[in-house]
Design a protein around this motif. Structure first.
Motif, PDB file in Angstrom:
ATOM      1  N   VAL A 147       0.973  -7.625  45.153  1.00  0.00           N
ATOM      2  CA  VAL A 147      -0.006  -7.175  46.213  1.00  0.00           C
ATOM      3  C   VAL A 147      -0.367  -5.877  46.319  1.00  0.00           C
ATOM      4  O   VAL A 147       0.330  -4.944  45.843  1.00  0.00           O
ATOM      5  N   SER A 373       8.309  -3.951  48.570  1.00  0.00           N
ATOM      6  CA  SER A 373       8.228  -4.918  47.496  1.00  0.00           C
ATOM      7  C   SER A 373       9.433  -4.994  46.759  1.00  0.00           C
ATOM      8  O   SER A 373      10.246  -4.392  46.485  1.00  0.00           O
ATOM      9  N   GLU A 712       5.060 -10.384  59.194  1.00  0.00           N
ATOM     10  CA  GLU A 712       3.747 -10.592  58.345  1.00  0.00           C
ATOM     11  C   GLU A 712       4.289 -11.072  57.120  1.00  0.00           C
ATOM     12  O   GLU A 712       5.030 -10.771  56.501  1.00  0.00           O
ATOM     13  N   ARG A 714       2.862 -12.322  53.197  1.00  0.00           N
ATOM     14  CA  ARG A 714       1.884 -11.913  52.324  1.00  0.00           C
ATOM     15  C   ARG A 714       1.950 -12.739  51.021  1.00  0.00           C
ATOM     16  O   ARG A 714       3.065 -12.937  50.749  1.00  0.00           O
ATOM     17  N   THR A 731      -5.026 -11.445  47.542  1.00  0.00           N
ATOM     18  CA  THR A 731      -3.991 -11.462  48.454  1.00  0.00           C
ATOM     19  C   THR A 731      -4.239 -12.380  49.642  1.00  0.00           C
ATOM     20  O   THR A 731      -5.554 -12.148  50.158  1.00  0.00           O
ATOM     21  N   ARG A 733      -2.784 -12.939  53.854  1.00  0.00           N
ATOM     22  CA  ARG A 733      -1.835 -12.393  54.598  1.00  0.00           C
ATOM     23  C   ARG A 733      -2.103 -13.134  56.047  1.00  0.00           C
ATOM     24  O   ARG A 733      -3.085 -13.402  56.479  1.00  0.00           O
ATOM     25  N   ASP A 756      -7.623 -10.510  51.051  1.00  0.00           N
ATOM     26  CA  ASP A 756      -8.040  -9.155  50.384  1.00  0.00           C
ATOM     27  C   ASP A 756      -8.143  -9.017  48.838  1.00  0.00           C
ATOM     28  O   ASP A 756      -7.457  -9.916  48.290  1.00  0.00           O
TER      29      ASP A 756
END
Length: 836
Positions: A147, A373, A712, A714, A731, A733, A756
């Motif tokens: 991401v 991450s 959230e 992703r 990505t 989300r 995105d």
């Protein structure tokens, strides 16, 4: 989606459910005991004398069990334990993510594969969500591997350390407050000075650290601990103290060289240690299994190489992980702690060690805190492991600080004794027929038994210590005959049976039950003899029979109380033991297999019992994964049940779905997830979009954040195709908001789905939105608890008093209903795209 796992014997959280299963099954013991209890009243009616019997010993109190009694216990299925001695629950041999640890006495082929503990309601939709974004079919795009995240600010030239952006952001927000502005501004300035190159901060890192340590201490001016402003201050102080521990260790770490970390390579010593282990393995029948488990052949080949390389490090770490595997049984632990294997571990530590510079460690930590991450977490975990196996004390100290702050418990569960007793099923009255012989006197009649079950919490700072109590009341009408006399009696007696269970680092130990009984009263309702119709003789026989009955009353009472207590104790043991084994096997079969497939371990970091509740703190993750590093949410003081779940537990499980770089048709993805999680319903969804094929990014394919009152989620994709449409390197989300519907806590998807990626610039997104609106259907809420729990009528007077998401944590709590109480959660913010 969350998972959980077990220690050598039991899943450390799942065991609490097993104890409730025990309460469900125990009532059958009282049914049978009722028939035995009524014998007490029959004995009181016997005409003949009985020999005095010693009264039953008083039951042991739970508090008398000390720590020493928790070790060296025999397993269920072996010879019964002696009176007063604990019996551990069966400890099936479980295998690590890579292989089975063989039994000390037998090869791995004879090992039982351990089942897996069930996670209460894994939020499947976190995994269901699969998101894609449009990219023109033939437009060349640079491949993404994760991401998109802003790159960390490069460290200044020289000996500079990276600025901790998350901490600096916390201080910047506090600087805008009147009460904390000066404190935050000073802390921020000192951190900037500390992270500058040595020539610009005067080389006084120790002095700056001392000033920061003083700022990190609480100042005692907290007015409202639960206010949002004070919560920000507490979290900033916690983050500052965490970084200070690492910075102070980094000062010493900078003084080490690679020669300090990895001692001189001595292959001849390793070969000698391997020969000693081979000699040990030849003494038992399980040698072949251990050779394979410890990869001795591979180690022998590596020991013949003239120099250390990366293969040595990888092989050594794998073997060291297996030797410290948390699910080894007691016998396996004893085996791996023998001298030849300990000596081999010492040599392998030098292979596994890795030189980690202070700048490298701090850069990895800062980047992980900023991105959260999985790829950055692996770098930190690799530093932690490399430092932990290093020879210098300074490196080991830094490793310990990393373990303390970045591998903390990421799941915490607390249950009040009041709730445990609320959930214990109470048996109804039992009417039973009595037909027996007591002291050579035939007895018959009817009895009615009523029983109450209780769970007692016994304070223990290091283990979960529970007592199961059964209090019974028996009313009986019995008839007994002896010689020419027949006695009709009414009586009442009570009994108390207790059983102690202790869950500690070595698993669950179960003590034999203890019991006592007391006869409340016994009335001789009437008396008949064969001579009642004979003048003079009838009266004489009746008087003799009554006299002998009264003379034997006390002796009969003692014998009866002892016999009833003994039968109650034996019956409780006979009922509970197989039910515990059955519950353990079911948990192993249904849940541990899931954790094994995911390569996750559930490591207990804290088990405790108070007079009010039991608390379990565990870390869910593999050896190379991290835990929580932020302060958890506090549950309301009056909560009966509370759970705090850190995002690291969920992200660890998501990472083990092994989606990075994989390609799927959409149904294949859900089938893959269903198999990994043992949730077949995920493979049966019929509302998915057609003809969708996707390829995940090579790293960080799925991850989530828990902050600012929402979760959230992703997704990172290398490519997504539907028909002639193709999108690359993007990505997706979306947000999930916590909502409590009565007792049912769930996460509801926000209407907004964000995309995105450079390939999407100026391109229509309506096709992608249509795809992900089905994949992430708002009709599939993410439920934290099953319907069987949330609809239980025994919980109808409880309410959700906390359902919040903050600073990486999800907090859930149930309490007795309050007047005009609201669920503790932050108000929903307007959904907007957020930077990591």
């Amino acid at each position: 989606m969350k998972s959980k796992q077990a220690s050598p014997i039991w899943p450390y959280l799942g065991i609490l459910a097993c104890l409730f299963v025990l309460s469900v099954t125990a009532p059958r013991a009282w049914d049978r005991m009722a028939r035995q209890e009524t014998l007490s009243h029959a004995l009181l009616a016997k005409k003949t004398r009985v020999a005095p019997v010693q009264a039953a010993p008083a039951p042991e109190r739970y508090e008398k069990v000390d720590d020493a009694e928790l070790t060296g216990r025999e397993a269920i299925g072996a010879e019964p334990a002696r009176s007063g001695e604990a019996t551990p629950v069966a400890e099936p041999n479980t295998e690590p993510a890579t292989a089975h640890p063989p039994a000390a006495e037998s090869p791995p082929a004879e090992q039982a594969v351990p089942p897996a503990p069930q996670v209460v309601n894994e939020p499947g939709p976190f995994i269901e969500v699969n998101n894609r974004t449009d990219t023109p079919a033939d437009e060349p795009e640079p491949e993404i591997t994760s991401v998109d995240e802003p790159a960390p600010e490069p460290a200044p030239a020289g000996n500079a350390w990276p600025l901790p952006r998350v901490l600096m952001g916390q201080l910047a927000r506090l600087a805008q407050q009147d009460s904390r502005g000066q404190w935050a501004e000073r802390a921020g300035n000192l951190i900037r000075d500390l992270c500058r190159p040595a020539e610009h901060n005067g080389g006084s890192a120790e002095g700056i650290l001392k000033q920061l340590r003083e700022l990190a201490q609480p100042d005692g001016t907290v007015a409202e601990v639960d206010s949002p402003q004070e919560s920000q201050t507490v979290r900033a102080r916690y983050a500052l103290a965490r970084w200070l521990d690492i910075w102070e260790g980094a000062v010493d770490l900078e003084k080490l060289s690679i020669a300090d970390v990895r001692p001189r390579y001595t292959p001849e010593v390793v070969r000698a240690r391997l020969a000693d282990v081979e000699s040990l393995l030849r003494k038992g029948p399980g040698g072949a299994g251990w050779r394979d488990y410890l990869q001795l052949e591979s180690l022998r080949d590596l020991a013949n190489r003239p120099q250390l390389d990366d293969e040595h490090r990888v092989a050594a770490r794998k073997v060291l992980d297996r030797l410290s595997y948390s699910r080894l049984t007691r016998s396996q632990w004893r085996f791996v702690n023998q001298e030849p294997l300990i000596a081999l571990q010492t040599e392998l530590r030098s292979w596994a060690a890795q030189h980690v510079t202070a700048a490298q460690l701090l850069t990895h930590l800062e980047q992980y805190e900023y991105t959260l991450s999985a790829s950055d977490a692996r770098l930190v975990a690799d530093d932690f492991r490399g430092l932990g196996w290093s020879a210098p004390q300074a490196a080991e100290n830094v490793s310990e600080r990393l373990d303390t702050h970045y591998r903390n418990a990421n799941v915490r569960v607390a249950c009040a004794g009041a709730l445990a007793n609320r959930l214990v099923p109470q048996p109804g009255k039992v009417d039973a027929r009595v037909q027996d012989v007591v002291v050579n006197v035939p007895v018959s009649g009817r009895s009615t038994t009523s029983t109450q079950l209780f769970v007692r919490l016994v304070p223990d700072a290091r283990r979960i210590r529970l007592g199961l109590e059964a209090r019974g009341l028996v009313d009986s009408n019995t008839t007994s005959s002896s010689g020419p006399a027949t006695f009709y009696n009414q009586g009442q007696s009570t009994f108390l049976a207790r059983k102690l269970m202790v869950l500690g680092p070595q698993g669950l130990s179960v003590w034999p039950a203890v019991a006592e009984a007391e006869n409340n009263y016994s009335y001789l309702v009437s008396l008949e003899t064969d001579f009642d119709g004979v003048p003079l003789m009838g009266a004489l026989v009746r008087n003799i029979a009554r006299s002998q009955h009264d003379e034997s009353l006390d002796e009969a009472r003692l014998e009866v109380e002892y016999k009833v207590a003994t039968r109650a104790r034996d019956q409780l043991d006979a009922e509970v033991r197989p039910q515990l084994i059955k519950a353990a096997q079911r948990i192993e079969k249904e849940q541990l297999a899931t954790l094994k497939r995911l390569g996750l371990d559930l490591v207990p970091l804290g088990l405790s019992t108070t007079e009010e509740r039991v608390v379990a703190r565990v870390r869910l993750g593999g050896p190379e994964q991290l835990g929580a590093h932020t302060p958890r949410l506090r549950a309301p003081a009056d909560s009966w049940f509370s759970m705090q779940l850190h995002q690291s537990a969920l992200n660890n499980a998501l990472e083990r779905l092994d989606l990075d770089g994989r390609s799927f048709a959409l149904p294949e993805l859900f089938a893959w997830t269903a198999e990994k999680l043992n949730r077949p319903q995920l493979a049966k969804l019929d509302d998915l979009p057609d003809n969708v094929h996707l390829t995940f990014a090579k790293q960080d394919a799925v991850r989530l954040r828990c902050e600012d009152g929402r979760v959230e989620v992703r997704f990172a994709f290398a490519e997504l195709k539907q028909g002639r449409n193709r999108w690359r390197n993007f990505t997706v989300r979306t947000l999930y908001w916590p909502e409590a519907d009565n007792l049912d806590p769930r996460f509801v998807r926000d209407p907004t789905i964000s995309f995105d990626g450079k390939s999407l610039k100026g391109k229509p997104e309506f096709v992608l939105r249509a795809i992900f609106s089905k994949v992430l259907s708002r009709n599939r809420d993410l439920r934290l608890l099953g319907e069987a729990i949330t609809s239980d009528p025994r919980l109808k007077d409880l309410q959700v008093t906390q359902f919040a998401v903050e600073d990486g944590w999800i907090g859930l709590a149930y309490s007795p209903q309050r007047a005009n109480a609201n669920v503790a959660r932050r108000p929903r913010l307007q959904p907007q795209p957020q930077s990591p």
